[in-house]
Design an enzyme around this catalytic site. Structure first.
Site, mmCIF file in Angstrom:
data_model
loop_
_atom_site.group_PDB
_atom_site.id
_atom_site.type_symbol
_atom_site.label_atom_id
_atom_site.label_comp_id
_atom_site.label_asym_id
_atom_site.label_seq_id
_atom_site.Cartn_x
_atom_site.Cartn_y
_atom_site.Cartn_z
ATOM 1 N N TYR A 1 0.840 -1.208 0.000
ATOM 2 C CA TYR A 1 0.000 0.000 0.000
ATOM 3 C C TYR A 1 0.869 1.250 0.000
ATOM 4 O O TYR A 1 0.681 2.159 -0.817
ATOM 5 C CB TYR A 1 -0.925 -0.026 1.224
ATOM 6 C CG TYR A 1 -1.879 1.141 1.303
ATOM 7 C CD1 TYR A 1 -3.015 1.180 0.505
ATOM 8 C CD2 TYR A 1 -1.655 2.194 2.181
ATOM 9 C CE1 TYR A 1 -3.904 2.238 0.580
ATOM 10 C CE2 TYR A 1 -2.535 3.258 2.267
ATOM 11 C CZ TYR A 1 -3.663 3.280 1.455
ATOM 12 O OH TYR A 1 -4.529 4.338 1.532
ATOM 13 N N LYS B 1 1.200 4.135 -2.993
ATOM 14 C CA LYS B 1 0.881 5.540 -2.702
ATOM 15 C C LYS B 1 2.093 6.431 -2.922
ATOM 16 O O LYS B 1 1.968 7.566 -3.370
ATOM 17 C CB LYS B 1 0.332 5.688 -1.283
ATOM 18 C CG LYS B 1 -0.986 4.943 -1.057
ATOM 19 C CD LYS B 1 -2.047 5.366 -2.056
ATOM 20 C CE LYS B 1 -3.374 4.692 -1.800
ATOM 21 N NZ LYS B 1 -4.415 5.132 -2.738
#
Length: 115
Positions: A21, A25
């Site tokens: 994640y 990002k």
């Protein structure tokens, strides 16, 4: 034109068990800054917002103990609201923001200060 990427404070802070994640990002920041340089000649802007904990279904799905730990880490002492994130997006999409490009802007109640 306007391009606004919605990333996360995880791009700056990382997170235990969230390598995939955080990496995705963080990748948005590199992509946005590359596009900001490439599209500037066309007067298009490209920016990234980094929401922290926001009061959404996703944010409410955290176990209460984990959610409280997040809130305790926020200098403003609360989760953000969808309206607070949306108001920044609205501004960045407006003509008033035509001289802002390549920016990475946290909307996190101060969590990422100093990073």
């Amino acid at each position: 034109g306007r391009v606004i990427f919605c990333s996360s404070t995880a791009a700056l802070l990382g997170g235990v068990g969230q390598g995939n994640y955080a990496a995705s990002k963080s990748g948005l920041i590199g992509l946005a800054r590359t596009l900001a340089r490439e599209l500037a000649r066309k007067q298009a802007t490209v920016n990234v917002i980094l929401p922290g904990l926001v009061d959404t279904d996703m944010g409410r799905d955290f176990p209460e103990k984990v959610r409280q730990e997040f809130i305790d880490s926020v200098p403003l002492g609360r989760a953000g609201t969808v309206a607070e994130v949306a108001s920044l997006i609205t501004y960045l999409a407006s003509e008033e923001a035509r001289y802002i490009t390549g920016a990475v802007i946290p909307v996190d109640g101060g969590v990422s200060m100093g990073v």
